[in-house]
Design a protein around this motif. Sequence first.
Motif, PDB file in Angstrom:
ATOM      1  N   ASP A  64     159.015 -67.664  19.262  1.00  0.00           N
ATOM      2  CA  ASP A  64     159.121 -67.457  19.615  1.00  0.00           C
ATOM      3  C   ASP A  64     159.028 -65.436  19.371  1.00  0.00           C
ATOM      4  O   ASP A  64     158.876 -64.288  19.257  1.00  0.00           O
ATOM      5  N   ASN A  75     152.160 -65.843  20.259  1.00  0.00           N
ATOM      6  CA  ASN A  75     153.394 -65.301  20.219  1.00  0.00           C
ATOM      7  C   ASN A  75     153.319 -64.337  19.925  1.00  0.00           C
ATOM      8  O   ASN A  75     154.691 -63.071  20.312  1.00  0.00           O
ATOM      9  N   CYS A 116     162.710 -71.468  20.874  1.00  0.00           N
ATOM     10  CA  CYS A 116     163.310 -70.991  22.001  1.00  0.00           C
ATOM     11  C   CYS A 116     164.458 -72.495  22.022  1.00  0.00           C
ATOM     12  O   CYS A 116     165.146 -73.148  23.111  1.00  0.00           O
TER      13      CYS A 116
END
Lengths: 913, 1015
Positions: free
Chosen positions: A73, A17, A105
Amino acid sequence: MDVHRCRFVPYPQSTINVLAFSHAYVQKSQEKKVAPPRLAVGRANGDIEIWNPLNAQWHQETVIKGGVDRSIDGLVWIQDPTETIVSGANRSWIVGKSRLFSVGCTTTVTEWDLENGTPLRHASGNHGEIWCLAAQPAVGIKDERKSAERQWEGQNLVAGCTDGALVLYSTKDEDLQFGRILVRPSVKKAKIISVAFQNRNVVIAGCTDSTIRVFDIRNGSTLRTMSLGSGPKGGPKNIDVWAVRALPDGDIISGDSTGELRIWSGKTYTLTQRVKSHNQDIFTLAVSNDGSIIFSGGKDRRTVVYKQAGKVKRWVEVSHRRYHKHDVMTMASLEYKGMSVVVSGGPDASPTVVPLQQFGLDFQRSLPFLPQEAPVKGAVMGKKRLLMSFWDREIHIWELSKPHLQRPENLSEGGSSHNRKLVSKILIKGEANILSADLSSDGSILAVSTTTEIKVFHLKQRRSTDGEMGFRVSAVHTPHSFSSGARLVRFSPDKNWLCIVRTDNRIVLRRIVSSASGIKFHPYNSKLDRVDRKTPKHVILGGLGSYDRTVTQTAFSSDSRILAVSDLAGYIDTFVLLGAEDLGQASIDCEDDTISSTESSDSGSDSEEEAEKVKLTYGQYWTRNPSAASLPKLPHAVTVLSFRPTTAPLTNGNMSHTIPTRHNPNPLPHDLPHGEDRLIVITATSDIFELEVLRGSLSEWSRRNPPAKFPIIYRKVKDLAKGCFWDLSNGRERFWLYGAGWLFMFDLSRDVSPGEEDSNAPKRKRYGKTECSGAGGAVSKFQQSNGISRRMAKVEHETPNKYEDLFARQQRGNSSDDEDIVPLRQTKKAKKEIENGEESGNSEKVENGEAAENGVIGNPEPNYWRTFKYRPILGMCAYGNGEPEVAIVERPLWEADLPDKYDGDQEWDHSGV
Amino acid sequence: MSSGTVELKRKRLGPNLSEKHKSGPPIAPIFGWDAAFELPEIVPGEELVAYDMSGQPISGTGVDEWKCNGEIKEQKEETERQREEVQLYEARQQPAWNVSSSIGGRMINADPVFTQDEKFLILANRSSISVYSTSNSLLTTTLIPKVDVVKRPNARIIAYCISPTNPDHIWVAFADGAIYYINWISGEGADEFWTLSSNGCIHMTVASMVSGGRRRDVVFATELRSDKAWRITANELSLPGSKLPSASITIFTSTQMVNYLKSANEGEVLVATAEKSIMLGFLATDKYETLDKIRYEFRVFDSSAFISAIDVRCSIPHKEDEEDEVVAKRKGKKQKQKQKPKPIVDVVVGDAKGSIFVHNDLLRNLLNKERLKQESNISLLPQKLHWHRQGVQTVKWSLDGAYIISGGSETVLVLWQLDTGRHQFLPHMAATIQNVVVSPAGTSYAVQLKDNSAMILSTAELKATSNVAGIQSSVLAHEESIEVKVQRVEDEPLAHSLFQRTPATINPSDPSQLLVAVGQEHELHPIKPLALKRPYLQTFDLKNARSVGRQALTRSNITNINVAPGFGRMTEPTVTHMKLSFDGKWLATIDEWTPSEADLEHILHAGMDGIDERWRRREVCLKFWQMGQGEVWELVSRINAPHSFEDAAGAGRVLDLAADPSSTRFSTIGDDAVVRTWVTRSRKRDNVVVRGRYGTPLKNWDCHQSASMGKHGLDDNDRLQPRSVNGCVAFSEDGSILAVAAGGDNDGLLHLLDADSGTIRLSLNKMYEGHILQIDFLGQDLITLSDKVLLYDIAANEMRLSFGLTSEVTKLELSQKLEMLHLAVDPKSRTFAVATPGYAHDPKNLKTLLNLRSLLNQCSHLVVFSPKQRLPVFKQIFGTVITALLPAIGSEGFMFLDSAAEIYTCFQQGTHVVTAMAQSTSALKLEGSDNEAEDTMDISEDEDEHLGFLPGEDKKIANNPNFSFNFEDDETPVVTQQKLSEVFDIGPSFALPPMEELFYQVAGLFLGPPMTPAT
């Protein structure tokens, strides 16, 4: 040698990511003021991998494991301000601490403790989920003098949220705290999906409503909203600005869902240029330090390179390539000590290193997506060959049938299930993923560690109702001390000892008592302390701290009496087991203060109190090898550590028993083990050393065969060594070593011959990986596709032609000057090797490989042999003490399921003119 | 090679240049027709030998004595008499036949040239320069540089450009090193040339340079050196009237072939390419009084692949751009004062793999890199643009440098907007784009396509404003294209070196219309020619030498992505035969398609026989077309596999197609040895005749009857091998007899069928030798072409003529003979013509011998016979391969098409030649200067002796330069479109002169011979 070629292990690959370098660029004058850069790779399964670029070696040092429903992320490194100490004429620096932050997240920002591999702090605030994170730029060198009076020079964090809020997090005072909300969530709920700093005070945020907003973080005011207009016809109305970056001159670049790179003036905040370079969304951007090169990557798998050209300095696309098999999600650039690369990643899980300044002149390099530590282990239980592998929170154990059942062509067929059987599948409770697992050599005990606990299982064969052989797995009651988690667990070959490396790198050994009734643990821990290497305090406090003392490798000698551990700094500590086993002495404490040679450097965080004392377990105790301190510090971290197995039968008899006397009812034995003590060490630069541990020195063989003497084909291998096994049958002394894409055999009974490649090659000082920019080797003259050759001739009629090197490399430290044309005049063979890449290696070796598999390496000429036929190798394990029988576990990417692509693989298939 | 000046003298060709050579096709320097027709022994006086059936040479005084049944009277040799007769005959007959100058021809692969005012576009073919008007795309003038074909056999134009100093003039370079300087308005200078290099010239460009207070044209040429090296020379050529001597200096030498050269910024910058290398040269001297002081400094580097296109663009840097010069000066020594700034040189390179590289500011980047070592590497890297799948044929800068225009075999013109990275396409261009040129004002692009056409597109809306198309038949490639060097999956070459015949026919209802089957492969490799695929029909107007139409006859792939999954090309069917009915209303075509070997590789695994399967999957179609509305042939009937076998699958080939000269009827013969006759039937539905839009009954074509000729060697096994047999069919002139020959038997069996009933009326033996190649009727005479040419009188049942072909021809493979031997019968002049191949080898020139297999050395012999005479009435050798031989239907004589795509007419003098009209344009438009008039007067005077033969020829007209070469009667003045456009197209309608004046101008055109100078 019998080979089980296994492709059935469903080791999952995880999307990259985010990629972040701790320093994107380090000026020469600043090199002492920063810690050597590290690359943090954040994956969708929550893992954070720390890679050391290490002169283009790309060593995956540690993995911070994720857990259930965690994903990384956003990753950001910052460095606390560096303090200068002036003592007389000398200036030294306390390098600011490098700190790593991540977002998932959630609404939380997490700071990580690299030394322990655990979260250090969390902070969150009352705002939406954080989508992106950026760090305030450090104070530049120019600003440094001016800003003497400034209050604080650290780097704060700014997070963009899905509800449109922009939040400041303070990292002051080695802490992480919610600062303030700079921008309240907007009514329109435009998500902020990319954020970057233009300078220390101005932050740029890319939104999903076709705008880029510019804010001043001092007062939270909006400086400008730059609109991208509406999306193209037929598509969504809004353009998503997936990536924003600021160039050094203040100009802003953005990549968006229309596939356009837009360049905005940093002064007027107006659009100056747009370049349509992608067919689909641009996801990520990278910029060289001097701002002369831009990289972009996107959903159409392209990596596009731009440069400034023309008299008005407009940006133009230099070229594009598809390095990835799936989207390009993230990119990070590094320019440090001659390395100049951009690393990119995406769902195909392999970080890909692309040369930056040498773009088009060097090859890209795809780093293995499989972990550096092989998560496989073999064991022989009775006549059964077991293969254990683990990932996430699962452990799978297969049984392999005898290889004589397989014909060579069947080997690769993972689908044919008759030659293997999944016999056990264990799922660990809890949130944390497995850090390490080990199966004892007879397959009866399985130890599993996570960051929170260590679990041990007892495996027993049993016949199930339908007559199939199965396993009964029963959890073993573990002592209280096992509930704190471990970085590594390892059984000794005689499965009497379990070596545990705690997350804080303390080493503990525990005696396993197996009886008919089951498996128990001896109540005492043997705590072992490594030699204190006298690291200066300011080093420990600054930079990466004592991260480089992280233990990554352990090895037991084959008689289980010597233990070696190594850390990332290249130190090797060895411990020996003294005394003969005397089961009668069970659970009798020995409290003799005179012998206590262990010095605890820990500040007793452990709950158990008997740590300070040397205790005999069954008449034996572990202590530090007396000559441990004299073992040399290796130049780099160790990737493979292995004792040479003993060829002589194991005898305990020659170990003199210490006879208990009245004064000394439990005398401490002093005799060092007599067994084989030669330890093979492979460093992250793939150098091979052999140490005689008990003497504390390099072995004779290793002295005769320094790393430079190894064959070029070996030194050219780029992937690091992952593991090894031995073949000492029939008087051989063969040492097999493998990396992600290669398998080498060295005959240690003879000296290394440089190999045929070297004999007719012109002398060259640097080769392959050492001279490249950090990615793959130089592109040969014949393969160049960038439209300009490396050399240029200057021709004036009737004067001799002069040749100029067009693309002289940036000089690295000790390199000499005339080597730049080396790629032009390589020998035919080497050239062919390079041109055909691994393909030729492959085809050439197949027959060789067959021969080797059948055990008929007849020709003794070169003392090494290699194959590039198996790849990518997840791990290998050897069975049996005689002629080895190995299982090679491969995990090709095409077998791993990549996420679906919305777009076809190759656009030209279904587009017409 | 000394670099000193070389005196170049302009050679002036004298007026005594043989007029026959001036305009005729190139004539191979060999020995006449002996090469084509066998001489059994060289006996003086016996140059022509007739053979009897047993192969014995016979000789006789009259044709009556030759009998086909072998009753040959032994005759004493009468050598003396014969020789006299021959000489007499030649003296009398030879001038009666002539070969016209050519029309058509293929445009050379060179950039078209706009004139400065963009009113004219200049294109060139092998031997001439054509000036077309851009407003109406009509040929304005043709300049034919005079070439002595005997002395300079391989002279062909390779490059031309407008003189930048004097835009009225054009520089033309020939492959043999000759340079012409021609006034393209007046045609002046076409007879003078300089020779730059005796070894040959490869490319040329001209720059106008000022030095010593003088502006002059400097001609840069890349030349072959004698020692297998190449050089670039700069030449200043002494123009007529100038006292300055010519000077030449070598500025660059290379071991690779320098095949492209371009100058920019008045010669300050030169760009050349050689294989993969790019040479960038700049003027290193400021002061050069004379050319020998000129110095160029070159930077040479390699590109990634073979370079197929390059363009350079120069601009003068602005003030602020000189900054880094200043910086550099400050850093370095302050030795130089203000130097002339180096221009910004932007180079764009297209390579054979399809990449385009844009080097921005290349010159300064390279120099900076030399000077300051530590520059960012990436600043030197060119911008890479990749869209083309195959080689980039042409690439050009737009005038402002914001766009790049490129084109290639994708038939798409690509416009790259550099600043935004977007590109725009103009697809479906009908053929590979070969060259693109931006007009001087930037208002239009000239695009030259590989199908021998050129068009002008307006820049703004990309619409074609004018179009020039020539004949699109295939030509022999003179040089290997750079694209060959890229490895691609290749089509299979033909088994034998041959140039396939071009199916062609002349429309009997409009004799100026030539129908040719054409394809996409326009250039044929001379060593290993590929099988041509010709799916299109081109209609070519012989009068105006321009293409009037093109349509597909079979399926075609021109604008598709023509790549099969195995990366081979998908092949198209090819038209093998084409015939028009006697009234020109119906067209019958036969096309054939066979899957390529690579396509069937997969079934070989199943144990099938590849060759067998290939033939099993062959598709053969017989199609009948009717001329419909809008001048397009409309398909009426399609008969799939007209000659299929009963016992085996797969379509049999159709070996020959004949049209009935008297009625709407065609006949075919196929592999199955069956002759079928095809006639029209009214199309009926429920017994009611179906009528078309205009009430005309629609017709179908049907097989009227079929007659089997037995298995004459057309064995089933043999049909697996390509072309092991042949069959021929021909109608007699009245359509009553159908002559059929089938099989490769040596007995020479030929059947005469009743065309109506299909029954065999007569079978004749020994009518041919070896394989029958062609048969035809000339009145009552049946002519067969095989290893012999036989003329057989059916009525008298006797052999009239018999000629053996030389062993050089007879030992050829059957496929070679079939494609390269031609027979045509002209019923008007009662003659027939035979064309045979031959090698133009010169025993002294070993090099040519080594290359014997190359089609480039192939020549052809054309011989015209009259049944009434023993000796041919005309014979000539041509340096090219004749690919089609046709009777010139509108006039007496023959027309043939050669491998340079040029059309010649071989005519009897005094006849009207249709192609001649295309020749007479040069004087129509432009007022020739006095000088020119004199020149042409000379020419026509030369011709006087020929013209003297013509009865009733008006000397005045012959003297008229406008009509010096077409033998027009003055009753029919020809008013061409150019003339009319000259009257009307002088401006917008409001600016036209009064109507009255227009009327008189038009009337004047039609009344008398226009522009006849008063004599």
